[in-house]
Scaffold this active site. Structure first.
Site, PDB file in Angstrom:
ATOM      1  N   GLU A 103      -4.053  -4.289  19.566  1.00  0.00           N
ATOM      2  CA  GLU A 103      -3.187  -4.361  18.539  1.00  0.00           C
ATOM      3  C   GLU A 103      -2.311  -3.380  18.239  1.00  0.00           C
ATOM      4  O   GLU A 103      -2.499  -2.178  18.581  1.00  0.00           O
ATOM      5  CB  GLU A 103      -4.102  -4.188  17.159  1.00  0.00           C
ATOM      6  CG  GLU A 103      -3.578  -4.440  16.026  1.00  0.00           C
ATOM      7  CD  GLU A 103      -4.411  -4.469  14.810  1.00  0.00           C
ATOM      8  OE1 GLU A 103      -5.510  -5.194  14.908  1.00  0.00           O
ATOM      9  OE2 GLU A 103      -3.958  -4.047  13.565  1.00  0.00           O
TER      10      GLU A 103
ATOM     11  N   ASN B  81       0.885  -1.247  -0.020  1.00  0.00           N
ATOM     12  CA  ASN B  81       0.034  -0.127   0.078  1.00  0.00           C
ATOM     13  C   ASN B  81       0.966   1.405  -0.084  1.00  0.00           C
ATOM     14  O   ASN B  81       1.716   1.441   0.934  1.00  0.00           O
ATOM     15  CB  ASN B  81      -0.869  -0.047   1.459  1.00  0.00           C
ATOM     16  CG  ASN B  81      -2.149   0.684   1.320  1.00  0.00           C
ATOM     17  OD1 ASN B  81      -2.378   1.588   0.154  1.00  0.00           O
ATOM     18  ND2 ASN B  81      -2.948   0.990   2.233  1.00  0.00           N
TER      19      ASN B  81
ATOM     20  N   HIS C 255     -14.363  -4.658  11.123  1.00  0.00           N
ATOM     21  CA  HIS C 255     -14.183  -3.472  11.444  1.00  0.00           C
ATOM     22  C   HIS C 255     -15.362  -2.645  11.816  1.00  0.00           C
ATOM     23  O   HIS C 255     -16.228  -2.583  10.954  1.00  0.00           O
ATOM     24  CB  HIS C 255     -13.437  -2.574  10.574  1.00  0.00           C
ATOM     25  CG  HIS C 255     -12.001  -2.694  10.185  1.00  0.00           C
ATOM     26  ND1 HIS C 255     -10.902  -1.948   9.725  1.00  0.00           N
ATOM     27  CD2 HIS C 255     -11.120  -3.993  10.514  1.00  0.00           C
ATOM     28  CE1 HIS C 255      -9.736  -2.546   9.752  1.00  0.00           C
ATOM     29  NE2 HIS C 255      -9.892  -3.857  10.169  1.00  0.00           N
TER      30      HIS C 255
ATOM     31  N   ASP D   3      -7.512  -1.652  17.885  1.00  0.00           N
ATOM     32  CA  ASP D   3      -6.147  -1.301  17.018  1.00  0.00           C
ATOM     33  C   ASP D   3      -5.631   0.042  17.536  1.00  0.00           C
ATOM     34  O   ASP D   3      -6.206   1.026  17.515  1.00  0.00           O
ATOM     35  CB  ASP D   3      -6.073  -1.082  15.663  1.00  0.00           C
ATOM     36  CG  ASP D   3      -5.020  -1.240  14.652  1.00  0.00           C
ATOM     37  OD1 ASP D   3      -4.045  -1.166  15.532  1.00  0.00           O
ATOM     38  OD2 ASP D   3      -5.308  -1.496  13.611  1.00  0.00           O
TER      39      ASP D   3
ATOM     40  N   ARG E 101       0.830 -10.845  13.368  1.00  0.00           N
ATOM     41  CA  ARG E 101       0.136 -10.332  12.502  1.00  0.00           C
ATOM     42  C   ARG E 101       0.785 -10.086  11.071  1.00  0.00           C
ATOM     43  O   ARG E 101       0.118  -9.795  10.083  1.00  0.00           O
ATOM     44  CB  ARG E 101      -0.505  -8.993  12.836  1.00  0.00           C
ATOM     45  CG  ARG E 101      -1.572  -8.796  13.757  1.00  0.00           C
ATOM     46  CD  ARG E 101      -2.310  -7.794  14.170  1.00  0.00           C
ATOM     47  NE  ARG E 101      -2.746  -6.950  13.061  1.00  0.00           N
ATOM     48  CZ  ARG E 101      -3.805  -7.092  12.490  1.00  0.00           C
ATOM     49  NH1 ARG E 101      -4.352  -8.108  12.508  1.00  0.00           N
ATOM     50  NH2 ARG E 101      -4.006  -6.437  11.451  1.00  0.00           N
TER      51      ARG E 101
ATOM     52  N   GLU F  14       1.628  -6.343  11.819  1.00  0.00           N
ATOM     53  CA  GLU F  14       1.010  -6.071  10.180  1.00  0.00           C
ATOM     54  C   GLU F  14       2.246  -5.396   9.482  1.00  0.00           C
ATOM     55  O   GLU F  14       2.259  -5.550   8.257  1.00  0.00           O
ATOM     56  CB  GLU F  14      -0.134  -5.281  10.345  1.00  0.00           C
ATOM     57  CG  GLU F  14       0.039  -3.886  10.823  1.00  0.00           C
ATOM     58  CD  GLU F  14      -1.333  -3.440  10.796  1.00  0.00           C
ATOM     59  OE1 GLU F  14      -2.271  -4.025  11.195  1.00  0.00           O
ATOM     60  OE2 GLU F  14      -1.659  -2.018  10.241  1.00  0.00           O
TER      61      GLU F  14
ATOM     62  N   HIS G 100      -2.959  -9.588   9.336  1.00  0.00           N
ATOM     63  CA  HIS G 100      -3.525  -8.642   8.683  1.00  0.00           C
ATOM     64  C   HIS G 100      -4.375  -8.933   7.483  1.00  0.00           C
ATOM     65  O   HIS G 100      -3.892  -9.848   6.829  1.00  0.00           O
ATOM     66  CB  HIS G 100      -2.338  -7.853   8.429  1.00  0.00           C
ATOM     67  CG  HIS G 100      -2.678  -6.351   7.873  1.00  0.00           C
ATOM     68  ND1 HIS G 100      -1.820  -5.579   6.929  1.00  0.00           N
ATOM     69  CD2 HIS G 100      -3.671  -5.628   8.117  1.00  0.00           C
ATOM     70  CE1 HIS G 100      -2.365  -4.334   7.025  1.00  0.00           C
ATOM     71  NE2 HIS G 100      -3.520  -4.203   7.458  1.00  0.00           N
TER      72      HIS G 100
ATOM     73  N   ARG H  49     -13.644  -5.394  15.621  1.00  0.00           N
ATOM     74  CA  ARG H  49     -12.517  -4.425  16.075  1.00  0.00           C
ATOM     75  C   ARG H  49     -13.482  -3.178  15.923  1.00  0.00           C
ATOM     76  O   ARG H  49     -14.243  -2.634  15.190  1.00  0.00           O
ATOM     77  CB  ARG H  49     -11.668  -4.517  14.826  1.00  0.00           C
ATOM     78  CG  ARG H  49     -10.503  -3.363  15.320  1.00  0.00           C
ATOM     79  CD  ARG H  49      -9.515  -3.057  14.046  1.00  0.00           C
ATOM     80  NE  ARG H  49      -9.830  -1.860  13.376  1.00  0.00           N
ATOM     81  CZ  ARG H  49      -9.144  -1.148  12.651  1.00  0.00           C
ATOM     82  NH1 ARG H  49      -7.856  -1.627  12.484  1.00  0.00           N
ATOM     83  NH2 ARG H  49      -9.272  -0.091  12.111  1.00  0.00           N
TER      84      ARG H  49
ATOM     85  N   TYR I  18      -7.866   7.815  14.104  1.00  0.00           N
ATOM     86  CA  TYR I  18      -7.359   6.425  13.082  1.00  0.00           C
ATOM     87  C   TYR I  18      -8.640   5.639  13.180  1.00  0.00           C
ATOM     88  O   TYR I  18      -9.310   5.481  14.441  1.00  0.00           O
ATOM     89  CB  TYR I  18      -6.122   5.625  13.648  1.00  0.00           C
ATOM     90  CG  TYR I  18      -6.068   4.464  13.009  1.00  0.00           C
ATOM     91  CD1 TYR I  18      -5.575   4.128  11.805  1.00  0.00           C
ATOM     92  CD2 TYR I  18      -6.811   3.191  13.985  1.00  0.00           C
ATOM     93  CE1 TYR I  18      -5.780   2.956  11.309  1.00  0.00           C
ATOM     94  CE2 TYR I  18      -6.597   1.984  13.191  1.00  0.00           C
ATOM     95  CZ  TYR I  18      -6.187   1.882  11.780  1.00  0.00           C
ATOM     96  OH  TYR I  18      -6.404   0.891  11.313  1.00  0.00           O
TER      97      TYR I  18
ATOM     98  N   ASP J  22      -6.340  -3.404   1.448  1.00  0.00           N
ATOM     99  CA  ASP J  22      -5.054  -3.253   0.718  1.00  0.00           C
ATOM    100  C   ASP J  22      -4.368  -4.475   0.304  1.00  0.00           C
ATOM    101  O   ASP J  22      -3.415  -4.539  -0.696  1.00  0.00           O
ATOM    102  CB  ASP J  22      -4.010  -2.196   1.322  1.00  0.00           C
ATOM    103  CG  ASP J  22      -3.703  -2.494   2.749  1.00  0.00           C
ATOM    104  OD1 ASP J  22      -4.756  -2.437   3.471  1.00  0.00           O
ATOM    105  OD2 ASP J  22      -2.759  -2.671   2.927  1.00  0.00           O
TER     106      ASP J  22
HETATM  107  O1  EZ4 Z   1      -3.685   0.696   8.488  1.00  0.00           O
HETATM  108  O2  EZ4 Z   1      -4.145  -1.760   5.861  1.00  0.00           O
HETATM  109  O3  EZ4 Z   1      -5.271  -3.675  11.017  1.00  0.00           O
HETATM  110  N1  EZ4 Z   1      -5.417  -2.840  10.152  1.00  0.00           N
HETATM  111  C1  EZ4 Z   1      -4.841  -1.758   9.929  1.00  0.00           C
HETATM  112  C2  EZ4 Z   1      -5.074  -1.348   8.628  1.00  0.00           C
HETATM  113  C3  EZ4 Z   1      -3.486  -0.728   8.110  1.00  0.00           C
HETATM  114  C4  EZ4 Z   1      -3.677  -0.537   6.582  1.00  0.00           C
HETATM  115  C5  EZ4 Z   1      -2.377  -0.073   6.008  1.00  0.00           C
HETATM  116  O4  EZ4 Z   1      -2.229  -0.425   4.499  1.00  0.00           O
HETATM  117  O5  EZ4 Z   1      -4.137  -1.320  10.928  1.00  0.00           O
HETATM  118  O6  EZ4 Z   1      -6.148  -0.269   8.364  1.00  0.00           O
HETATM  119 CO    CO Z   2      -3.738  -2.793  12.575  1.00  0.00          CO
END
Ligand code: EZ4
Ligand code: CO
Length: 402
Positions: free
Chosen positions: A236, A37, A122, A210, A283, A262, A312, A147, A159, A316
């Site tokens: 996370e 990504n 999510h 996360d 991850r 990740e 992960h 999540r 975020y 992406d």
């Molecule tokens: O920020 O995949 O747990 N998932 C994440 C994602 C990452 C993106 C980065 O390309 O943290 O949202």
């Molecule tokens: Co993450």
């Protein structure tokens, strides 16, 4: 069997994907995801300039030898670009082998250890109420693990929270977006989110969160302690993990389980975390961590230290990686959970696949190989567009970890 050709398909059906297609003299081809990504063309160029010429004429069944050839043979090792390129080749070769032997990839990895792969998705909201509604919606869809992220009061663009009316998708076309961060405001807020979610939703749903590399170890320790009453499935990426021993500080203070990795690309990124039992879930994904071959070694090493997988699986990572992860998660013993975000309908159309979701679990399907294809005609209609992940700044303007 011999590899006769390999080519890249770079497409942007709502977001960018780089796909490697390896062809053989028996008419069988394999697909591998090479998407990194925000740095997509670096991997594409690594493959087209440096890797593809070395593949022609090789026996695609020699997966381990080809892996070692690309890893040791390059002299320069590791790093996300190299390891994503190796992963693309590796996954395409497992796909070819499965198709040639007429069996799904999970059978090549030891066969089924379970009936379904537990996935989490999510949920998010601008505030606690919206986040609660979002978790409920996903539970109604059948998810057993969710999540949860919510906007932090006093911090614009937190975020994990989408812009109004949009699905959460961090990569944006154009130059990198800017978001803000306040550790103080976040630490005061996050426990309130989970206090509410747990009291409204009851004890059974798995709740994940996360932190996205935003804290120092001692701050993460405070958060982990504060979240203990709400028994999260995991916290996370509590802090950047270059300093693996830093996690000792978190571990000394809290029983909240920790998932990280990740952004890792080899077992060496997690070596101390695993052997010192500083994490509970690893991850690192198949696409960024050297493919199925290296993920298997990493998972087997982790198994000895009671560490399970929690790969992960954001949007992406292409449907090819999702399929590979589901075959992998079906077969290995120390599977923990798999992240799952729905790709857009257009992405799904470009990558037709056999995997499916039902009652909280996913299955890879029984098609030979990975069970994913690519519609090259459709893919060609959506050319690559430069896109970046955002950056983050503290309230005083200091650049911090996004
Ligand atoms: O920020 O995949 O747990 N998932 C994440 C994602 C990452 C993106 C980065 O390309 O943290 O949202
Ligand atoms: Co993450």
């Amino acid at each position: 069997m011999k590899i006769t050709a390999a080519k890249l398909i770079i497409t942007s059906p709502d977001r960018n994907f780089v796909t490697l297609k390896i062809e053989t003299d028996e008419g069988i081809y394999g697909l591998g995801d090479a998407t990194l990504n925000g740095r997509e063309l670096a991997v594409a160029s690594y493959l087209s300039e440096h890797v593809i010429p070395c593949l022609i004429g090789r026996d695609p069944f020699d997966i381990e030898d080809i892996w070692q050839y690309l890893y040791r043979g390059a002299y320069w090792r590791r790093g996300p670009v190299t390891m994503s390129a190796i992963a693309a080749v590796d996954v395409a070769l497992w796909d070819i082998k499965g198709k040639a032997l007429n069996t799904p990839v999970y059978n090549l990895l030891g066969g089924r250890s379970r009936q379904g792969v537990l996935v989490y998705t999510h949920a998010n909201g601008a505030d606690i109420e919206q986040a609660l509604d979002s978790v409920r919606e996903h539970m109604e869809e059948g998810y057993l693990a969710v999540r949860a992220q919510a906007g932090v009061p006093g911090v614009a663009s937190s975020y994990g929270v989408p812009k109004p009316g949009k699905a959460y998708e961090p990569a944006e076309r154009g130059l990198p977006g800017e978001s803000l961060w306040s550790t103080e405001r976040y630490l005061n807020f996050a426990p309130k989110l989970f206090e509410r979610l747990r009291s409204e939703l009851g004890p059974d749903v798995h709740l994940l969160h996360d932190v996205h590399h935003r804290l120092t170890p001692i701050e993460a320790a405070r958060l982990g302690k504060a979240l203990e009453p709400y028994h999260l499935f995991w916290m996370e990426d509590p802090c950047p993990a270059e300093l693996q021993e830093g996690f000792e500080l978190i571990r000394k203070h809290t029983t909240t389980p920790i998932a990280t990795g990740e952004v890792f690309n080899s077992v060496w990124d997690a070596h101390d975390l695993i052997r010192n039992q500083l994490i509970d879930y690893i991850r690192m994904t198949i696409v960024h961590g050297g493919g199925i071959t290296h993920a298997k070694k990493t998972a087997d090493f982790a198994a000895m230290y009671h560490v399970r997988t929690g790969f992960h699986g954001a949007t992406d990572l292409s449907p090819i990686t999702m399929a590979a992860a589901l075959h992998f998660g079906t077969a290995i013993h120390n599977f923990g959970i798999q992240e799952h975000m729905h790709h857009t309908a257009l992405t799904d159309e470009v990558f037709p696949h056999h995997y499916s979701f039902e009652n909280g679990y996913m299955t890879p399907g029984d098609a030979p190989g990975l069970g994913v294809d690519i519609d090259e005609v459709l893919a060609a209609k959506y050319p690559y567009q430069r896109a970046y992940l955002p950056i983050a700044r503290k309230l005083d303007g200091t650049l911090t970890d996004w």
